[in-house]
Design an enzyme around this catalytic site. Sequence first.
Site, mmCIF file in Angstrom:
data_model
loop_
_atom_site.group_PDB
_atom_site.id
_atom_site.type_symbol
_atom_site.label_atom_id
_atom_site.label_comp_id
_atom_site.label_asym_id
_atom_site.label_seq_id
_atom_site.Cartn_x
_atom_site.Cartn_y
_atom_site.Cartn_z
ATOM 1 N N THR A 1 0.820 -1.218 0.000
ATOM 2 C CA THR A 1 0.000 0.000 0.000
ATOM 3 C C THR A 1 0.848 1.259 0.000
ATOM 4 O O THR A 1 0.478 2.279 -0.580
ATOM 5 C CB THR A 1 -0.919 -0.006 1.235
ATOM 6 O OG1 THR A 1 -1.835 -1.079 1.088
ATOM 7 C CG2 THR A 1 -1.674 1.288 1.397
ATOM 8 N N TYR B 1 -8.250 0.242 -3.095
ATOM 9 C CA TYR B 1 -7.236 0.876 -3.945
ATOM 10 C C TYR B 1 -6.364 -0.240 -4.532
ATOM 11 O O TYR B 1 -6.522 -1.417 -4.220
ATOM 12 C CB TYR B 1 -6.373 1.841 -3.115
ATOM 13 C CG TYR B 1 -5.793 1.178 -1.890
ATOM 14 C CD1 TYR B 1 -6.446 1.288 -0.651
ATOM 15 C CD2 TYR B 1 -4.649 0.397 -1.952
ATOM 16 C CE1 TYR B 1 -5.961 0.639 0.473
ATOM 17 C CE2 TYR B 1 -4.160 -0.265 -0.842
ATOM 18 C CZ TYR B 1 -4.817 -0.136 0.364
ATOM 19 O OH TYR B 1 -4.344 -0.791 1.472
ATOM 20 N N SER C 1 1.648 -7.727 -0.650
ATOM 21 C CA SER C 1 2.445 -8.636 0.190
ATOM 22 C C SER C 1 1.731 -9.938 0.560
ATOM 23 O O SER C 1 2.371 -10.852 1.071
ATOM 24 C CB SER C 1 2.905 -7.929 1.465
ATOM 25 O OG SER C 1 1.854 -7.832 2.402
ATOM 26 N N THR D 1 1.630 -4.315 4.219
ATOM 27 C CA THR D 1 1.499 -4.553 5.662
ATOM 28 C C THR D 1 0.945 -5.935 5.973
ATOM 29 O O THR D 1 1.105 -6.419 7.085
ATOM 30 C CB THR D 1 0.570 -3.508 6.294
ATOM 31 O OG1 THR D 1 -0.722 -3.598 5.672
ATOM 32 C CG2 THR D 1 1.128 -2.112 6.150
ATOM 33 N N ASP D 2 0.318 -6.596 4.991
ATOM 34 C CA ASP D 2 -0.334 -7.880 5.300
ATOM 35 C C ASP D 2 0.653 -8.927 5.809
ATOM 36 O O ASP D 2 0.335 -9.693 6.708
ATOM 37 C CB ASP D 2 -1.052 -8.432 4.054
ATOM 38 C CG ASP D 2 -2.303 -7.628 3.737
ATOM 39 O OD1 ASP D 2 -2.966 -7.933 2.732
ATOM 40 O OD2 ASP D 2 -2.594 -6.674 4.494
ATOM 41 N N LYS E 1 0.217 -7.214 12.955
ATOM 42 C CA LYS E 1 -0.838 -6.361 12.408
ATOM 43 C C LYS E 1 -2.130 -6.724 13.123
ATOM 44 O O LYS E 1 -2.557 -7.874 13.103
ATOM 45 C CB LYS E 1 -0.960 -6.576 10.900
ATOM 46 C CG LYS E 1 -1.989 -5.667 10.225
ATOM 47 C CD LYS E 1 -1.955 -5.792 8.698
ATOM 48 C CE LYS E 1 -2.979 -4.852 8.042
ATOM 49 N NZ LYS E 1 -2.931 -4.914 6.553
ATOM 50 N N GLU F 1 -1.592 -28.485 27.579
ATOM 51 C CA GLU F 1 -2.831 -29.029 26.994
ATOM 52 C C GLU F 1 -2.613 -30.334 26.244
ATOM 53 O O GLU F 1 -3.532 -30.932 25.704
ATOM 54 C CB GLU F 1 -3.438 -27.997 26.037
ATOM 55 C CG GLU F 1 -4.082 -26.817 26.731
ATOM 56 C CD GLU F 1 -5.244 -27.230 27.632
ATOM 57 O OE1 GLU F 1 -5.437 -26.621 28.692
ATOM 58 O OE2 GLU F 1 -5.943 -28.210 27.273
HETATM 59 N N1 DGL Z 1 -2.488 -5.977 -0.266
HETATM 60 C C1 DGL Z 1 -1.972 -5.495 0.997
HETATM 61 C C2 DGL Z 1 -0.455 -5.707 1.061
HETATM 62 O O1 DGL Z 1 0.220 -5.476 0.058
HETATM 63 C C3 DGL Z 1 -2.277 -4.046 1.206
HETATM 64 C C4 DGL Z 1 -2.106 -3.683 2.633
HETATM 65 C C5 DGL Z 1 -0.943 -2.741 2.874
HETATM 66 O O2 DGL Z 1 0.123 -2.818 2.223
HETATM 67 O O3 DGL Z 1 -1.104 -1.956 3.822
HETATM 68 O O4 DGL Z 1 0.022 -6.089 2.138
#
Ligand code: DGL
Length: 362
Positions: free
Chosen positions: A45, A59, A92, A125-126, A198, A319
């Site tokens: 992103t 987006y 990602s 971020t993923d 995240k 467990e």
């Molecule tokens: N498709 C997600 C990624 O590339 C978008 C989220 C982001 O980068 O914040 O991880």
Amino acid sequence: MSHPTPARFLKALLACAILLSSYAGAAEKAAAPLAHVTILATGGTIAGSGATTTTTVGYTAATVGVERLIAAVPELAKVAQVKGEQVFQIASENMSNEHWLVLAKRVNTLLAQSDVDGIVITHGTDTLEETAYFLDLVVKSRKPVVLVGAMRPGTALSADGPINLYNAVLLAASQEAVGKGVLVAMNDQIHGARDVTKTNTSTPDSFKTPELGMLGYFQGNKPYFYHASTRKHTVDTEFDVSKLDALPQVDIVYGYANVNPVALNALVGAGAKGIIHAGVGDGSLAAKVLPSLTAARKQGVLIVRSARVGQGIVARNGEANDDELDFVVSDTLNPQKARILLMLALTRTNDSKDIQRMFYTY
Ligand code: DGL
């Protein structure tokens, strides 16, 4: 006219000397060369774009090149001598073991150069937390490596990418970050690779280190550290990917009420060398899946009991009777990070006791 007494003369001389040394100090500080930071861009992103300024979801990620990312933050030139490389241009969620090996080798090559003082990796971020932890275990340098992303595309109102990138370069250029392991710079905060995760699908404060705590803050163009990781990383790990072209296949299965062992059996049948079981509660195993796990273990598949809850220590022999089942527990690593450590562990050994040691070391 009174002649200056020796005492007054000496006092004046001392005042001049102090003045000159303070000017020299200031001149020296001003002239100190800026650190050399290389930005490795992978997409996400932070390199995304939306149809309108209010498009913060829906987006397109990975559309803007590294040179445009750098040009969008001219203030970077005040904190470091920056160079950019476009290593990948992907969202990602598509990051793979192969991408990680290419990235890790490029990072280690660059950090071995005397003209590189630190590295920033722009990333979606993923899976940012996963790439950060993988690098935390395989980078062979004490020089700063900082991962950074954005929760809003650059086209959006109050986009967070530019300030996150500025902070990341500031951190990678700093002495404070040396030897701290791989770091994550998001939302004016400094996080350690091992424990950051995240926590929200879309808000700018998504990255947190719940319970164990983030490492510090950015404020007034400076990074401030308050904690450091207690676990081994970077130059202190036993992992070396320099000669690897692939990583062992390790998959994750999720625990839930009325769980179905079909997915687990299919993954083992497809050749998984390790299974991370993201159990309910303290890594609990449903009676429905235990036979499949024990059968997989008998085939030589390494089984790690992790937990879907996100925080806390998965207790060995809590467990499940891990000693009897010859299972490993993930300590506090979440399932996606436990997968990374197990993959690297399997490049060194198949011995479950040695692998358990690794989960208590890294
Ligand atoms: N498709 C997600 C990624 O590339 C978008 C989220 C982001 O980068 O914040 O991880």
